[in-house]
Scaffold this motif. Structure first.
Motif, PDB file in Angstrom:
ATOM      1  N   THR A  12       2.078   4.985   1.068  1.00 40.11           N
ATOM      2  CA  THR A  12       2.078   5.809   2.273  1.00 40.11           C
ATOM      3  C   THR A  12       1.496   7.157   1.884  1.00 40.11           C
ATOM      4  O   THR A  12       1.974   7.800   0.944  1.00 40.11           O
ATOM      5  CB  THR A  12       3.521   5.988   2.798  1.00 40.11           C
ATOM      6  OG1 THR A  12       4.062   4.708   3.103  1.00 40.11           O
ATOM      7  CG2 THR A  12       3.537   6.881   4.030  1.00 40.11           C
TER       8      THR A  12
ATOM      9  N   ASP B 296       0.829  -1.191   0.000  1.00 40.54           N
ATOM     10  CA  ASP B 296       0.000   0.000   0.000  1.00 40.54           C
ATOM     11  C   ASP B 296       0.868   1.247   0.000  1.00 40.54           C
ATOM     12  O   ASP B 296       1.957   1.253   0.595  1.00 40.54           O
ATOM     13  CB  ASP B 296      -0.908   0.030   1.233  1.00 40.54           C
ATOM     14  CG  ASP B 296      -2.014  -0.997   1.165  1.00 40.54           C
ATOM     15  OD1 ASP B 296      -2.368  -1.414   0.040  1.00 40.54           O
ATOM     16  OD2 ASP B 296      -2.540  -1.371   2.220  1.00 40.54           O
TER      17      ASP B 296
ATOM     18  N   ALA C   7       1.025  10.537  -2.247  1.00 41.77           N
ATOM     19  CA  ALA C   7       1.170   9.100  -1.999  1.00 41.77           C
ATOM     20  C   ALA C   7       2.589   8.720  -2.372  1.00 41.77           C
ATOM     21  O   ALA C   7       3.053   9.054  -3.466  1.00 41.77           O
ATOM     22  CB  ALA C   7       0.172   8.308  -2.839  1.00 41.77           C
ATOM     23  N   GLU C   8       3.254   8.037  -1.465  1.00 44.80           N
ATOM     24  CA  GLU C   8       4.608   7.557  -1.719  1.00 44.80           C
ATOM     25  C   GLU C   8       4.583   6.039  -1.872  1.00 44.80           C
ATOM     26  O   GLU C   8       3.887   5.350  -1.125  1.00 44.80           O
ATOM     27  CB  GLU C   8       5.541   7.898  -0.562  1.00 44.80           C
ATOM     28  CG  GLU C   8       5.861   9.355  -0.439  1.00 44.80           C
ATOM     29  CD  GLU C   8       6.820   9.624   0.705  1.00 44.80           C
ATOM     30  OE1 GLU C   8       7.801  10.327   0.470  1.00 44.80           O
ATOM     31  OE2 GLU C   8       6.573   9.121   1.816  1.00 44.80           O
ATOM     32  N   ARG C   9       5.346   5.567  -2.815  1.00 39.66           N
ATOM     33  CA  ARG C   9       5.549   4.122  -2.980  1.00 39.66           C
ATOM     34  C   ARG C   9       6.996   3.924  -3.409  1.00 39.66           C
ATOM     35  O   ARG C   9       7.485   4.621  -4.295  1.00 39.66           O
ATOM     36  CB  ARG C   9       4.594   3.550  -4.015  1.00 39.66           C
ATOM     37  CG  ARG C   9       4.854   2.048  -4.230  1.00 39.66           C
ATOM     38  CD  ARG C   9       3.850   1.385  -5.111  1.00 39.66           C
ATOM     39  NE  ARG C   9       2.763   0.922  -4.259  1.00 39.66           N
ATOM     40  CZ  ARG C   9       1.501   0.835  -4.646  1.00 39.66           C
ATOM     41  NH1 ARG C   9       1.150   1.186  -5.870  1.00 39.66           N
ATOM     42  NH2 ARG C   9       0.576   0.395  -3.844  1.00 39.66           N
TER      43      ARG C   9
ATOM     44  N   ARG D 212       0.484  11.084   2.976  1.00 39.95           N
ATOM     45  CA  ARG D 212       0.846  12.145   3.921  1.00 39.95           C
ATOM     46  C   ARG D 212       0.509  13.487   3.311  1.00 39.95           C
ATOM     47  O   ARG D 212       0.215  13.593   2.119  1.00 39.95           O
ATOM     48  CB  ARG D 212       2.322  12.070   4.291  1.00 39.95           C
ATOM     49  CG  ARG D 212       3.254  12.260   3.123  1.00 39.95           C
ATOM     50  CD  ARG D 212       4.712  12.323   3.578  1.00 39.95           C
ATOM     51  NE  ARG D 212       5.633  12.376   2.466  1.00 39.95           N
ATOM     52  CZ  ARG D 212       5.881  13.445   1.713  1.00 39.95           C
ATOM     53  NH1 ARG D 212       5.250  14.589   1.952  1.00 39.95           N
ATOM     54  NH2 ARG D 212       6.745  13.387   0.712  1.00 39.95           N
TER      55      ARG D 212
END
Length: 176
Positions: A4, A2, A58-60, A6
């Protein structure tokens, strides 16, 4: 894995600018013609944040995979409880749940801030991925504006979708 999620910061502007640049250059999910530079994207981000709206990333895998924000739907005071959403996902990250995660968080944050309606303005009916995403989150089609934009040598229709937040229009807003 999923993503992250922030709150966005000025440090994210380069990645946000790169994602948006592809949309401006290659697609019709925005009707802007000229790719804004990082200074302009930072100015826009600050405008959203200064007005009290959420702006998320969104970070991936250690990089920005997408971003989303809410902004005022229209300037007149009567619209102050309605927001418009914007969700953009990097081309190589699409179809991996980034847009869904961002949209859910954006809906939640706008509801917590007391907004009552959210509008999605989707660049053309052929953008079925965005339409389906919004439908999954309770948006309903409210109309299509025919031929209101010109980009990439053709006239474009624009889809309008809407969903209630919190009590929606079932009760007056607080302090009214």
């Amino acid at each position: 894995m999923d993503p992250t999620l922030r709150n966005a910061t000025p440090d994210d502007v380069a990645a946000i600018t790169a994602i948006y640049a592809a949309e401006v250059r290659d697609f019709v999910n925005t009707y802007e013609y000229d790719v804004p530079d990082e200074a302009e994207m930072l100015r826009r981000m600050r405008g959203v944040l200064d007005a009290g709206y959420p702006y998320l990333v969104a970070e991936r895998d250690g990089r920005i995979a997408g971003y989303a924000y809410a902004s005022g739907y229209r300037a007149r005071a009567g619209y102050r409880f309605t927001v418009e959403n914007s969700v953009y996902v990097a081309a190589d990250q699409q179809g991996r749940g980034i847009g869904a995660a961002l949209l859910q968080r954006l809906i939640d944050e706008c509801a917590l801030r007391g907004y009552r309606q959210m509008i999605a303005v989707i660049g053309e009916p052929a953008n079925t991925a965005s339409i389906r995403l919004h439908e999954r989150f309770g948006f309903r089609m409210v109309g299509v504006f025919r031929g209101i934009a010109w980009k990439h040598g053709r006239w474009l229709d624009t889809v309008q979708m809407q969903r209630s937040l919190g009590d929606g229009d079932a009760a007056p807003p607080p302090n009214e």
